[in-house]
Design a protein around this motif. Structure first.
Motif, PDB file in Angstrom:
ATOM      1  N   ASP A  86       1.023  -1.398   0.043  1.00 30.81           N
ATOM      2  CA  ASP A  86      -0.177   0.019   0.135  1.00 30.81           C
ATOM      3  C   ASP A  86       0.939   1.321  -0.059  1.00 30.81           C
ATOM      4  OD1 ASP A  86      -2.779   0.995   0.007  1.00 30.81           O
ATOM      5  OD2 ASP A  86      -2.176   1.869   2.107  1.00 30.81           O
ATOM      6  N   ILE A  87       1.851   1.190   0.710  1.00 30.49           N
ATOM      7  CA  ILE A  87       2.791   2.363   0.717  1.00 30.49           C
ATOM      8  C   ILE A  87       3.593   2.625  -0.672  1.00 30.49           C
ATOM      9  CG2 ILE A  87       4.945   3.026   1.735  1.00 30.49           C
ATOM     10  CD1 ILE A  87       4.155   1.643   4.360  1.00 30.49           C
ATOM     11  N   LEU A  88       4.019   1.628  -1.201  1.00 32.83           N
ATOM     12  CA  LEU A  88       4.587   1.641  -2.315  1.00 32.83           C
ATOM     13  C   LEU A  88       3.631   2.020  -3.682  1.00 32.83           C
ATOM     14  CD1 LEU A  88       6.934  -1.393  -2.598  1.00 32.83           C
ATOM     15  CD2 LEU A  88       7.562   0.926  -2.279  1.00 32.83           C
ATOM     16  N   ALA A  89       2.255   1.661  -3.584  1.00 28.54           N
ATOM     17  CA  ALA A  89       0.995   1.935  -4.378  1.00 28.54           C
ATOM     18  C   ALA A  89       1.359   3.465  -4.289  1.00 28.54           C
ATOM     19  CB  ALA A  89       0.083   1.138  -4.241  1.00 28.54           C
ATOM     20  N   ASP A  90       1.316   4.137  -3.247  1.00 21.65           N
ATOM     21  CA  ASP A  90       0.931   5.491  -2.905  1.00 21.65           C
ATOM     22  C   ASP A  90       2.290   6.290  -3.563  1.00 21.65           C
ATOM     23  OD1 ASP A  90      -1.432   5.362  -1.863  1.00 21.65           O
ATOM     24  OD2 ASP A  90      -0.801   5.705   0.369  1.00 21.65           O
ATOM     25  N   GLU A  91       3.165   5.471  -3.760  1.00 26.71           N
ATOM     26  CA  GLU A  91       4.346   6.297  -4.455  1.00 26.71           C
ATOM     27  C   GLU A  91       4.402   6.466  -6.013  1.00 26.71           C
ATOM     28  OE1 GLU A  91       7.068   7.764  -2.995  1.00 26.71           O
ATOM     29  OE2 GLU A  91       6.225   7.679  -1.196  1.00 26.71           O
ATOM     30  N   GLU A  92       3.335   5.858  -6.626  1.00 29.73           N
ATOM     31  CA  GLU A  92       3.239   5.692  -7.962  1.00 29.73           C
ATOM     32  C   GLU A  92       2.996   7.049  -8.391  1.00 29.73           C
ATOM     33  OE1 GLU A  92       3.732   3.463 -10.305  1.00 29.73           O
ATOM     34  OE2 GLU A  92       3.969   1.760  -9.170  1.00 29.73           O
ATOM     35  N   LEU A  93       3.344   7.782  -9.677  1.00 26.91           N
ATOM     36  CA  LEU A  93       3.227   9.124 -10.033  1.00 26.91           C
ATOM     37  C   LEU A  93       2.195   9.201 -10.854  1.00 26.91           C
ATOM     38  CD1 LEU A  93       7.101   9.776 -11.288  1.00 26.91           C
ATOM     39  CD2 LEU A  93       5.823  10.444  -9.037  1.00 26.91           C
ATOM     40  N   VAL A  94       1.325  10.286 -10.715  1.00 33.34           N
ATOM     41  CA  VAL A  94       0.238  10.724 -11.300  1.00 33.34           C
ATOM     42  C   VAL A  94       0.432  12.323 -11.750  1.00 33.34           C
ATOM     43  CG1 VAL A  94      -1.368   9.261  -9.839  1.00 33.34           C
ATOM     44  CG2 VAL A  94      -1.054  11.424  -9.018  1.00 33.34           C
ATOM     45  N   PRO A  95      -0.098  12.447 -12.948  1.00 36.79           N
ATOM     46  CA  PRO A  95      -0.086  13.883 -13.595  1.00 36.79           C
ATOM     47  C   PRO A  95      -1.003  14.762 -12.825  1.00 36.79           C
ATOM     48  CG  PRO A  95      -1.321  12.459 -14.967  1.00 36.79           C
ATOM     49  CD  PRO A  95      -0.859  11.369 -14.025  1.00 36.79           C
ATOM     50  N   VAL A  96      -0.532  15.853 -12.615  1.00 37.52           N
ATOM     51  CA  VAL A  96      -1.425  17.010 -11.948  1.00 37.52           C
ATOM     52  C   VAL A  96      -1.175  18.124 -12.677  1.00 37.52           C
ATOM     53  CG1 VAL A  96      -1.419  15.820  -9.608  1.00 37.52           C
ATOM     54  CG2 VAL A  96       0.430  17.336 -10.231  1.00 37.52           C
ATOM     55  N   VAL A  97      -2.062  19.175 -12.440  1.00 42.78           N
ATOM     56  CA  VAL A  97      -1.911  20.712 -12.850  1.00 42.78           C
ATOM     57  C   VAL A  97      -2.277  21.449 -11.665  1.00 42.78           C
ATOM     58  CG1 VAL A  97      -2.867  22.549 -14.630  1.00 42.78           C
ATOM     59  CG2 VAL A  97      -2.825  19.968 -15.100  1.00 42.78           C
ATOM     60  N   PHE A  98      -1.287  22.306 -11.401  1.00 43.45           N
ATOM     61  CA  PHE A  98      -1.560  23.389 -10.425  1.00 43.45           C
ATOM     62  C   PHE A  98      -2.506  24.335 -10.540  1.00 43.45           C
ATOM     63  CE2 PHE A  98       2.551  21.011  -9.412  1.00 43.45           C
ATOM     64  CZ  PHE A  98       2.395  20.924  -7.890  1.00 43.45           C
ATOM     65  N   LEU A  99      -3.401  24.543  -9.583  1.00 42.02           N
ATOM     66  CA  LEU A  99      -4.387  25.477  -9.611  1.00 42.02           C
ATOM     67  C   LEU A  99      -3.943  26.860  -9.137  1.00 42.02           C
ATOM     68  CD1 LEU A  99      -7.684  23.173  -8.900  1.00 42.02           C
ATOM     69  CD2 LEU A  99      -6.554  23.717 -10.959  1.00 42.02           C
ATOM     70  N   GLU A 100      -3.164  26.851  -8.306  1.00 43.67           N
ATOM     71  CA  GLU A 100      -2.561  28.063  -7.636  1.00 43.67           C
ATOM     72  C   GLU A 100      -1.084  27.955  -7.399  1.00 43.67           C
ATOM     73  OE1 GLU A 100      -3.859  27.288  -3.068  1.00 43.67           O
ATOM     74  OE2 GLU A 100      -5.553  27.696  -4.268  1.00 43.67           O
ATOM     75  N   ALA A 101      -0.659  28.888  -7.239  1.00 41.47           N
ATOM     76  CA  ALA A 101       0.807  29.140  -6.936  1.00 41.47           C
ATOM     77  C   ALA A 101       1.371  28.353  -5.409  1.00 41.47           C
ATOM     78  CB  ALA A 101       1.533  30.509  -6.841  1.00 41.47           C
ATOM     79  N   VAL A 102       2.099  27.373  -5.434  1.00 39.82           N
ATOM     80  CA  VAL A 102       2.712  26.778  -4.305  1.00 39.82           C
ATOM     81  C   VAL A 102       3.939  27.086  -3.676  1.00 39.82           C
ATOM     82  CG1 VAL A 102       2.717  24.403  -3.384  1.00 39.82           C
ATOM     83  CG2 VAL A 102       0.780  24.871  -4.870  1.00 39.82           C
ATOM     84  N   ASN A 103       4.251  27.243  -2.615  1.00 37.98           N
ATOM     85  CA  ASN A 103       5.746  27.318  -2.245  1.00 37.98           C
ATOM     86  C   ASN A 103       6.524  26.013  -1.578  1.00 37.98           C
ATOM     87  OD1 ASN A 103       6.092  29.962  -3.162  1.00 37.98           O
ATOM     88  ND2 ASN A 103       5.205  30.842  -1.205  1.00 37.98           N
ATOM     89  N   GLY A 104       7.405  25.673  -1.739  1.00 33.62           N
ATOM     90  CA  GLY A 104       7.995  24.711  -1.095  1.00 33.62           C
ATOM     91  C   GLY A 104       7.711  23.454  -1.196  1.00 33.62           C
ATOM     92  N   ILE A 105       7.061  23.066  -2.471  1.00 40.39           N
ATOM     93  CA  ILE A 105       6.694  21.720  -2.973  1.00 40.39           C
ATOM     94  C   ILE A 105       7.912  20.782  -3.143  1.00 40.39           C
ATOM     95  CG2 ILE A 105       6.402  22.003  -5.259  1.00 40.39           C
ATOM     96  CD1 ILE A 105       3.887  20.324  -3.209  1.00 40.39           C
ATOM     97  N   GLY A 106       9.063  21.327  -3.436  1.00 40.35           N
ATOM     98  CA  GLY A 106      10.315  20.597  -3.654  1.00 40.35           C
ATOM     99  C   GLY A 106      10.116  19.731  -4.893  1.00 40.35           C
ATOM    100  N   LEU A 107       9.599  20.249  -6.183  1.00 40.44           N
ATOM    101  CA  LEU A 107       9.652  19.615  -7.441  1.00 40.44           C
ATOM    102  C   LEU A 107      11.074  20.073  -8.005  1.00 40.44           C
ATOM    103  CD1 LEU A 107       5.992  20.393  -8.717  1.00 40.44           C
ATOM    104  CD2 LEU A 107       6.997  18.174  -7.890  1.00 40.44           C
TER     105      LEU A 107
END
Length: 186
Positions: free
Chosen positions: A9-30
């Motif tokens: 379950d932990i490893l399944a949560d690590e799978e990558l999914v595509p996202v589009v940011f709706l607002e500006a975000v600080n400190g996300i570490g991308l």
């Protein structure tokens, strides 16, 4: 909370999914630490599911359907689902699908998972009961983690049945029958 200590379950949560940011975000570490850590609105990225889920719940991102559930995969599963290499697309195909469908509400993913499992289930059991050990590594490389567990369980079940059939113990005493009850008066 029941899945908290489950490694799969932990490893399944690590799978990558595509996202589009709706607002500006600080400190996300991308990005690298040498660059700014601010992500602008309408930026596209791939995030681990656990992070995408949290940001989606805070309405900071919009989660898209992962590529492992695209139309090409749907067509391949519809044509011959038993021989599609799902592991290369997503090792946790079923687990991630169950989680992502709750998040984005795409009902077609649920039906895709059902069709994929139904078409592959029979083939997994047939291979587990009849396949020669020479063919096993090639076939196992096509299976997801859930299907590999199913294959292993079916294989051990077939071995246990053959052992029993060849003269193993005919009757076995259930473990619960060995325990004695306390008298009601005590």
């Amino acid at each position: 909370m029941a899945q908290y200590y489950d490694l799969d379950d932990i490893l399944a949560d690590e799978e990558l999914v595509p996202v589009v940011f709706l607002e500006a975000v600080n400190g996300i570490g991308l990005v690298d630490s040498t660059e700014t850590v601010r992500v602008e609105p309408k930026s596209k990225a791939e995030l681990p599911f656990w992070l995408a889920k949290e940001l989606h719940l805070r309405q900071a991102v919009s989660v898209s359907v992962p590529p492992c559930y695209n139309n090409k995969t749907r067509e391949e599963i519809g044509a011959d689902g038993a021989h599609v290499d799902l592991r290369s697309r997503c090792s946790y195909f079923y687990e991630l699908g169950c989680k992502i469908v709750q998040l984005i509400g795409d009902k077609t993913i649920g039906s895709l998972l059902l069709v994929a499992f139904q078409t592959r289930y029979k083939e997994v059991l047939i291979k587990a009961h009849t396949a020669a050990s020479v063919l096993t590594p090639k076939y196992l490389s096509l299976l997801t983690k859930e299907e590999t567990k199913l294959y292993d369980a079916a294989k051990s079940s077939a071995v246990a049945f053959k052992t029993w059939r060849m003269g193993g113990p005919r009757l076995q005493k259930a473990s619960v029958l060995g325990r004695k009850r306390k008298p009601l008066g005590e």
